[in-house]
Design a protein around this motif. Structure first.
Motif, PDB file in Angstrom:
ATOM      1  N   PHE A  87      88.054  33.203  -0.388  1.00 24.33           N
ATOM      2  CA  PHE A  87      88.649  32.789  -1.650  1.00 24.33           C
ATOM      3  C   PHE A  87      86.956  33.051  -2.800  1.00 24.33           C
ATOM      4  O   PHE A  87      86.172  32.726  -2.259  1.00 24.33           O
ATOM      5  N   GLY A  88      87.492  33.674  -3.309  1.00 28.56           N
ATOM      6  CA  GLY A  88      85.810  34.490  -4.285  1.00 28.56           C
ATOM      7  C   GLY A  88      86.189  34.866  -5.248  1.00 28.56           C
ATOM      8  O   GLY A  88      87.250  35.188  -5.723  1.00 28.56           O
ATOM      9  N   SER A  89      84.859  35.655  -5.626  1.00 30.74           N
ATOM     10  CA  SER A  89      85.064  36.147  -6.681  1.00 30.74           C
ATOM     11  C   SER A  89      85.653  38.043  -6.892  1.00 30.74           C
ATOM     12  O   SER A  89      85.582  38.520  -5.927  1.00 30.74           O
ATOM     13  N   ALA A  90      86.261  38.176  -7.382  1.00 34.77           N
ATOM     14  CA  ALA A  90      86.860  40.082  -8.117  1.00 34.77           C
ATOM     15  C   ALA A  90      85.902  39.649  -9.190  1.00 34.77           C
ATOM     16  O   ALA A  90      85.930  39.545 -10.006  1.00 34.77           O
ATOM     17  N   ASN A  91      85.031  41.164  -9.569  1.00 35.38           N
ATOM     18  CA  ASN A  91      84.214  41.618 -10.355  1.00 35.38           C
ATOM     19  C   ASN A  91      84.239  43.039 -11.037  1.00 35.38           C
ATOM     20  O   ASN A  91      84.671  43.858  -9.975  1.00 35.38           O
ATOM     21  N   MET A  92      84.519  43.900 -12.107  1.00 34.59           N
ATOM     22  CA  MET A  92      84.557  45.087 -12.065  1.00 34.59           C
ATOM     23  C   MET A  92      82.979  45.603 -12.044  1.00 34.59           C
ATOM     24  O   MET A  92      82.048  44.640 -12.917  1.00 34.59           O
ATOM     25  N   ASP A  93      82.299  46.367 -11.053  1.00 37.09           N
ATOM     26  CA  ASP A  93      81.138  46.742 -11.054  1.00 37.09           C
ATOM     27  C   ASP A  93      80.621  47.498 -12.398  1.00 37.09           C
ATOM     28  O   ASP A  93      81.725  49.166 -12.492  1.00 37.09           O
TER      29      ASP A  93
ATOM     30  N   ARG B  71      71.818  58.487 -15.047  1.00 36.81           N
ATOM     31  CA  ARG B  71      72.220  59.666 -13.882  1.00 36.81           C
ATOM     32  C   ARG B  71      73.162  59.768 -14.920  1.00 36.81           C
ATOM     33  O   ARG B  71      74.136  61.112 -14.798  1.00 36.81           O
ATOM     34  N   ALA B  72      74.614  58.522 -14.647  1.00 41.37           N
ATOM     35  CA  ALA B  72      75.513  58.658 -13.665  1.00 41.37           C
ATOM     36  C   ALA B  72      75.556  57.432 -13.968  1.00 41.37           C
ATOM     37  O   ALA B  72      74.986  55.973 -14.264  1.00 41.37           O
ATOM     38  N   PHE B  73      76.978  57.430 -14.450  1.00 36.33           N
ATOM     39  CA  PHE B  73      78.113  56.084 -14.771  1.00 36.33           C
ATOM     40  C   PHE B  73      79.456  56.096 -14.533  1.00 36.33           C
ATOM     41  O   PHE B  73      79.847  56.699 -14.052  1.00 36.33           O
ATOM     42  N   ARG B  74      79.173  54.265 -12.970  1.00 41.19           N
ATOM     43  CA  ARG B  74      80.383  54.553 -12.706  1.00 41.19           C
ATOM     44  C   ARG B  74      81.239  53.487 -12.924  1.00 41.19           C
ATOM     45  O   ARG B  74      80.172  51.741 -12.803  1.00 41.19           O
ATOM     46  N   THR B  75      82.530  52.986 -13.140  1.00 35.36           N
ATOM     47  CA  THR B  75      83.292  51.429 -12.908  1.00 35.36           C
ATOM     48  C   THR B  75      83.939  51.680 -11.616  1.00 35.36           C
ATOM     49  O   THR B  75      84.887  52.365 -11.027  1.00 35.36           O
ATOM     50  N   ILE B  76      83.271  50.639 -10.713  1.00 33.42           N
ATOM     51  CA  ILE B  76      83.967  49.826  -9.475  1.00 33.42           C
ATOM     52  C   ILE B  76      84.113  49.051  -9.060  1.00 33.42           C
ATOM     53  O   ILE B  76      83.166  47.905  -9.400  1.00 33.42           O
ATOM     54  N   PRO B  77      85.675  48.516  -8.461  1.00 32.59           N
ATOM     55  CA  PRO B  77      86.089  46.985  -8.694  1.00 32.59           C
ATOM     56  C   PRO B  77      85.097  46.409  -7.241  1.00 32.59           C
ATOM     57  O   PRO B  77      84.619  47.321  -6.121  1.00 32.59           O
TER      58      PRO B  77
ATOM     59  N   GLY C 289      85.832  38.641 -14.269  1.00 34.11           N
ATOM     60  CA  GLY C 289      84.245  38.879 -14.434  1.00 34.11           C
ATOM     61  C   GLY C 289      84.109  40.497 -14.400  1.00 34.11           C
ATOM     62  O   GLY C 289      84.309  40.848 -13.857  1.00 34.11           O
ATOM     63  N   ILE C 290      82.571  40.164 -14.995  1.00 33.19           N
ATOM     64  CA  ILE C 290      81.864  42.134 -14.081  1.00 33.19           C
ATOM     65  C   ILE C 290      80.885  41.640 -13.696  1.00 33.19           C
ATOM     66  O   ILE C 290      79.883  40.929 -13.717  1.00 33.19           O
ATOM     67  N   ALA C 291      79.816  43.098 -13.185  1.00 28.37           N
ATOM     68  CA  ALA C 291      78.694  43.202 -13.083  1.00 28.37           C
ATOM     69  C   ALA C 291      78.455  44.148 -13.261  1.00 28.37           C
ATOM     70  O   ALA C 291      78.273  45.578 -12.837  1.00 28.37           O
ATOM     71  N   HIS C 292      76.976  43.850 -13.380  1.00 22.94           N
ATOM     72  CA  HIS C 292      76.329  44.463 -14.459  1.00 22.94           C
ATOM     73  C   HIS C 292      75.231  45.338 -13.870  1.00 22.94           C
ATOM     74  O   HIS C 292      73.828  44.496 -13.199  1.00 22.94           O
ATOM     75  N   ILE C 293      75.140  46.745 -13.024  1.00 24.05           N
ATOM     76  CA  ILE C 293      74.263  46.670 -11.410  1.00 24.05           C
ATOM     77  C   ILE C 293      73.294  47.765 -12.284  1.00 24.05           C
ATOM     78  O   ILE C 293      73.776  48.992 -12.944  1.00 24.05           O
ATOM     79  N   VAL C 294      72.119  48.173 -11.918  1.00 20.82           N
ATOM     80  CA  VAL C 294      71.101  49.738 -11.781  1.00 20.82           C
ATOM     81  C   VAL C 294      70.877  49.605 -10.514  1.00 20.82           C
ATOM     82  O   VAL C 294      70.481  48.520  -9.978  1.00 20.82           O
TER      83      VAL C 294
ATOM     84  N   ALA D  88      80.499  49.610  -4.325  1.00 21.42           N
ATOM     85  CA  ALA D  88      80.664  48.525  -3.507  1.00 21.42           C
ATOM     86  C   ALA D  88      81.688  48.825  -2.731  1.00 21.42           C
ATOM     87  O   ALA D  88      82.366  49.127  -1.392  1.00 21.42           O
ATOM     88  N   SER D  89      83.649  48.399  -3.159  1.00 23.70           N
ATOM     89  CA  SER D  89      84.212  48.530  -2.379  1.00 23.70           C
ATOM     90  C   SER D  89      84.751  50.044  -2.148  1.00 23.70           C
ATOM     91  O   SER D  89      85.464  50.429  -0.988  1.00 23.70           O
ATOM     92  N   THR D  90      83.736  50.501  -2.580  1.00 21.73           N
ATOM     93  CA  THR D  90      84.116  52.445  -2.555  1.00 21.73           C
ATOM     94  C   THR D  90      83.345  53.018  -1.164  1.00 21.73           C
ATOM     95  O   THR D  90      83.422  54.100  -0.591  1.00 21.73           O
ATOM     96  N   SER D  91      82.565  51.800  -0.684  1.00 22.52           N
ATOM     97  CA  SER D  91      81.467  52.188   0.298  1.00 22.52           C
ATOM     98  C   SER D  91      81.867  51.554   1.737  1.00 22.52           C
ATOM     99  O   SER D  91      80.693  52.091   2.344  1.00 22.52           O
ATOM    100  N   MET D  92      82.785  50.516   1.811  1.00 22.46           N
ATOM    101  CA  MET D  92      83.382  50.749   2.936  1.00 22.46           C
ATOM    102  C   MET D  92      83.874  51.030   4.131  1.00 22.46           C
ATOM    103  O   MET D  92      84.967  51.529   3.391  1.00 22.46           O
ATOM    104  N   PRO D  93      83.602  51.701   5.485  1.00 24.05           N
ATOM    105  CA  PRO D  93      84.298  51.711   6.169  1.00 24.05           C
ATOM    106  C   PRO D  93      84.856  51.515   6.470  1.00 24.05           C
ATOM    107  O   PRO D  93      85.274  50.431   7.133  1.00 24.05           O
ATOM    108  N   ALA D  94      86.199  52.903   7.134  1.00 25.74           N
ATOM    109  CA  ALA D  94      87.281  51.962   8.034  1.00 25.74           C
ATOM    110  C   ALA D  94      86.777  51.940   9.188  1.00 25.74           C
ATOM    111  O   ALA D  94      85.912  51.917  10.112  1.00 25.74           O
TER     112      ALA D  94
END
Ligand code: ADP
Length: 293
Positions: free
Chosen positions: A5-11, A29-35, A90-95, A277-283
């Motif tokens: 039960f929690g937040s969903a943000n676009m990073d 150097r780069a910019f990405r949108t990551i759930p 929701g969004i998260a602005h990340i550096v 974030a979501s792109t980095s979680m291992p199977a």
């Protein structure tokens, strides 16, 4: 089965050599949108680590909403309780700097409209083994979910750090702060002292210590210290969320504390070697292979 039960943000992630100081402009150097969002992250981490997971939360009616829903679905998370509400997601602005450190601004959007679980949502949560909570929703919503969790074990990640109402702590079975959050909650900088202070309020606690590993304690038992795996960190975003998601899976499988912590540490060590974030979680297969190596 695990519920979140929690937040969903676009990073919205900018990769820089050095993060800008206030008033300074730097070229990235780069910019990405990551759930991302701590809630969605923990749900995806737990699903990838091998559990059935339901996510209860809200996205907006902007372009980010459907993208986040699709990412959760692709990870195998049940989104039948994900609300779509008018207004921004929701969004998260990340550096992220070149040493893998990060700074984050969260704008709650749809997450901020949640007052608590509906009756149907609370019933769904109550049918799971554990509910994972964080503090990116309004506090009243987190408290409402904790007190209505029924048979589900309540696991709280107290981040971002905020004062914790007694009503919430009374309902928590396991709290998992990082060392900064643990110090903010207890007023104790020393992890062993902070752990002892946490255990005066909740039955079990894990303090994560970044590259130094994690410290687990339960009332009446000797604390367990688990080292982190020595890996090259490129991006520590969501290391803690990956750790908690995997920890919940291992506990759900009945693993004893030291083994569950090792499983969670492995998942987190794999995640810090990848960006996002979501792109980095291992199977599950990757976690098992890493532990067997
Ligand atoms: P948070 O991301 O919430 O700040 P931590 O930084 O404490 O949490 O990290 C959570 C867990 O992730 C740690 O307990 C550890 O297992 C793992 N971890 C974090 N940073 C590293 C690192 N540099 N190398 C290996 N594991 C790490």
């Amino acid at each position: 089965m695990i519920s979140v039960f929690g937040s969903a943000n676009m990073d919205l992630v900018a990769y820089v050599d050095k993060a800008p100081a206030l008033g300074e402009t730097v070229t990235g150097r780069a910019f990405r949108t990551i759930p991302g969002g701590k809630g969605a992250n923990q749900a995806i981490a737990a699903a990838r680590a091998g559990a059935e997971v339901i996510f209860v939360g809200a996205v907006g009616d902007d372009a980010f909403g459907p993208a986040m829903r699709a990412t959760l679905e692709e990870a195998g998370v049940d989104v039948s309780h994900l609300r779509a509400i008018p207004g921004p997601s929701g969004i998260a602005h990340i550096v992220v700097d070149d040493r893998g450190g990060n700074s984050i601004i969260v704008v709650p959007g749809a997450n901020g409209t949640i007052e608590g679980p509906t009756e149907a949502e609370a019933a769904a949560i109550g049918r799971t083994d554990a509910v994972l909570l964080q503090l990116e929703l309004p506090m009243e919503a987190v408290v409402a979910a904790a007190v209505s969790a029924g048979g589900a074990e309540v696991v709280l990640t107290p981040a971002p750090a905020r004062p914790l109402p007694a009503e919430l702590l009374d309902a928590v079975d396991l709290i998992v702060p990082n060392e900064h959050e643990a110090a903010a909650i207890t007023g104790r900088r020393d992890p062993a002292e902070a752990l002892a202070a946490l255990l005066e309020r909740v039955p079990e606690a894990v303090i994560t210590l970044g590259a130094e590993g994690a410290l687990y304690g339960a009332r009446g038992a000797e604390p367990v210290r688990v080292p982190a795996f020595a890996v090259e960190a490129v991006d520590t975003t969501a290391a803690g969320d990956t750790f908690v998601g995997a920890l919940a899976v291992a506990r759900g499988e009945g693993r004893p504390p030291a083994e569950a912590l090792r499983f969670a540490s492995a998942a987190a060590a794999l995640s810090v070697q990848r960006e996002g974030a979501s792109t980095s979680m291992p199977a599950r297969e990757s976690i098992d292979a890493f532990l067997a190596a």
